[in-house]
Design an enzyme around this catalytic site. Structure first.
Site, PDB file in Angstrom:
ATOM      1  N   LYS A   1     -87.843  30.745 -15.510  1.00 39.13           N
ATOM      2  CA  LYS A   1     -88.036  29.399 -14.969  1.00 39.13           C
ATOM      3  C   LYS A   1     -89.511  29.078 -14.741  1.00 39.13           C
ATOM      4  O   LYS A   1     -90.001  28.026 -15.152  1.00 39.13           O
ATOM      5  CB  LYS A   1     -87.249  29.273 -13.671  1.00 39.13           C
ATOM      6  CG  LYS A   1     -87.246  27.915 -13.052  1.00 39.13           C
ATOM      7  CD  LYS A   1     -86.157  27.822 -11.985  1.00 39.13           C
ATOM      8  CE  LYS A   1     -86.182  29.026 -11.072  1.00 39.13           C
ATOM      9  NZ  LYS A   1     -85.067  28.999 -10.115  1.00 39.13           N
TER      10      LYS A   1
ATOM     11  N   ASP B   1     -82.687  25.377 -13.193  1.00 40.15           N
ATOM     12  CA  ASP B   1     -82.326  26.009 -11.921  1.00 40.15           C
ATOM     13  C   ASP B   1     -80.863  25.703 -11.641  1.00 40.15           C
ATOM     14  O   ASP B   1     -80.148  25.163 -12.489  1.00 40.15           O
ATOM     15  CB  ASP B   1     -83.251  25.552 -10.797  1.00 40.15           C
ATOM     16  CG  ASP B   1     -83.164  24.066 -10.507  1.00 40.15           C
ATOM     17  OD1 ASP B   1     -82.285  23.396 -11.089  1.00 40.15           O
ATOM     18  OD2 ASP B   1     -83.972  23.568  -9.709  1.00 40.15           O
TER      19      ASP B   1
END
Length: 358
Positions: free
Chosen positions: A247, A266
Site C-alpha cells: 500500500k 485498503d
C-alpha cells in the site's frame, strides 16, 4: 516576516498561472492527505513548503496565484524591504510540475464517467482533484508515517520531523518553516532514538532504516530514477525497504514516481469494491491476492490513469467527516463514493479513525 494571504499584500511579489477550477481545486487537493506540508493560513489561502521554499497559493476564478517567501528579515509595511526578484520561469515550472498541470483533467473525468456510471454520478461534486507530483524522498518518508494513523497526527509528526532534522527556511507571523530533511540527515546513528523521542513509536526504526537502506543502495538520485522504471519494478524496489508494504509502495509510485496506474488499496476500498462494484474476490479479507485483484479490476475499469481516478475520492477535513482527525489520507480509491456516503450521513464501511487500517 508577515504572511501574505492575498495578492493585494505586496502585489509585486505575486504571480499567477491560468488554471480553471475544473483543472485544479486547491481546497480539495491540498487538504486531501496527498501531502502533509500545507496549511490553510487564511480562508482560501494555502501556505506550505515546496521545493525547499515557502509558498502561499490562492485561486481566483481561472487563475492560480502564488507568492514565494525569501529569508529577508527587514520589512516595511508588511513587505520585505529588499526582496529578491523571483525567477518567474522557474517558479512557474515548479508549480506546473507539482500539480501536473500538463495533464488534462477534464478529459480524464469525461473518460472515467463514460466507463463508470458510479463515478459519473458522484464526481461532479469533486471537480479539479489532481494527483500531486512530489519529491520521492519526502513522499516515501511521509507515507511510512501513515501506518495506522490519521491526517492530523501524521501532519504533526511530519512537522516535528522537519523541525528536528530539516533546514530552517523562514518564519511567518512567528511560525517557523523548515525544509523536509535530506536523506543524510535521517541516517545518523542517533536518528532512530531522536525519532522515538519525537513520538514516532515503531515507525522510527522504519524511517531511519529506510534512510540507511537508500543511502547505502539507490541513493536519492536512484530513487528519482524509478520514475522511468516500469511500475512493477519500482514497486518491488520500494517493498524491499523497511516499513514499506504494497500500500505504501503504491502511494509513493502514484504520488511521486509517475505511476498513474498505481491503485493503493485498503480495507475501505476492499469493502467498496465488493459492495458497490460486486467484485468477486478471493478470501474474506484483504489478502495480497485480493489486493492485486482489486487493483487489476480498477485498472481495467479506469485505464492507464486509474490512480488518478481514485484521487478524486478524498474526503475533506472538517467538510464531510465529523472532525479533521477522522479523515483518511488519500489512497482509498473510490473515496468519491466514500465521500458521497459521508455527505448523506451514512456510516462508511470501516472506522474513520484509522488512516491505514488493513
Amino acid at each position: 516576516m508577515k504572511l501574505r494571504d492575498a495578492p493585494s499584500a505586496c502585489p509585486s511579489l505575486w504571480r499567477c498561472l491560468p488554471c480553471p477550477p475544473a483543472e485544479l481545486r486547491l481546497d480539495l487537493v491540498l487538504s486531501s492527505g496527498q501531502s502533509f506540508r500545507w496549511w490553510e493560513s487564511s480562508p482560501g489561502a494555502w501556505t506550505g513548503v515546496l521545493g525547499g521554499r515557502v509558498w502561499t497559493l490562492r485561486q481566483d476564478g481561472d487563475r492560480l496565484w502564488y507568492t514565494v517567501y525569501g529569508e529577508e528579515e527587514e520589512e516595511r509595511d508588511g513587505c520585505p524591504a529588499k526582496a529578491a526578484k523571483l525567477d518567474a520561469a522557474e517558479t512557474d515550472r515548479i508549480l506546473r510540475d507539482y500539480f501536473q498541470l500538463d495533464v488534462g483533467l477534464s478529459a480524464l473525468y469525461r473518460a472515467w464517467g463514460a466507463a463508470d456510471p458510479l463515478f459519473h454520478k458522484v464526481a461532479k461534486d469533486f471537480p479539479g482533484v489532481r494527483v500531486l507530483r512530489q519529491d520521492p524522498v519526502e513522499c516515501l518518508f511521509s507515507f511510512i508515517c501513515t501506518s495506522n494513523n490519521h491526517i492530523s497526527r501524521i501532519t504533526a509528526m511530519i512537522e516535528r520531523l522537519c523541525q528536528a532534522f530539516g533546514r530552517r527556511l523562514c518564519c511567518l507571523d512567528s511560525r517557523p518553516f523548515h525544509a523536509f530533511p535530506s536523506l543524510s540527515a535521517l541516517t545518523g546513528a542517533d536518528a532512530e532514538a531522536r525519532l522515538r523521542a519525537l513520538g514516532f513509536g515503531y515507525r522510527a526504526k522504519f524511517v531511519s532504516g529506510s534512510a540507511r537502506a537508500i543511502a547505502d543502495g539507490l541513493g536519492p538520485e536512484g530513487l528519482c530514477q524509478l520514475r522511468t522504471a516500469p511500475y512493477a519494478e519500482a514497486r518491488k524496489v520500494l517493498c524491499a525497504l523497511p516499513g514499506v508494504g504494497a500500500k505504501v509502495a503504491d502511494c509513493v509510485c502514484l504520488l511521486s514516481l509517475d505511476k498513474a496506474e498505481a491503485v493503493p488499496v485498503d480495507t475501505h476500498v476492499w469493502h467498496i469494491a465488493r459492495q458497490r462494484y460486486g467484485v468477486a474476490l478471493s478470501g474474506k479479507s484483504l489478502t495480497p491476492r485480493a489486493y492485486q485483484e482489486i487493483g487489476d479490476f480498477f485498472r481495467g475499469l479506469w485505464g492507464a490513469h486509474a490512480g488518478w481516478a481514485q484521487a478524486v475520492s478524498t474526503p475533506l477535513p472538517g467538510t464531510f467527516a465529523p472532525h479533521p482527525s477522522h479523515v483518511h489520507p488519500i489512497i482509498s480509491p473510490l473515496q468519491v463514493l466514500f465521500c458521497a456516503d459521508l455527505r448523506k450521513g451514512q456510516k462508511p464501511a470501516s472506522s474513520q479513525h484509522q488512516a491505514w487500517e488493513t
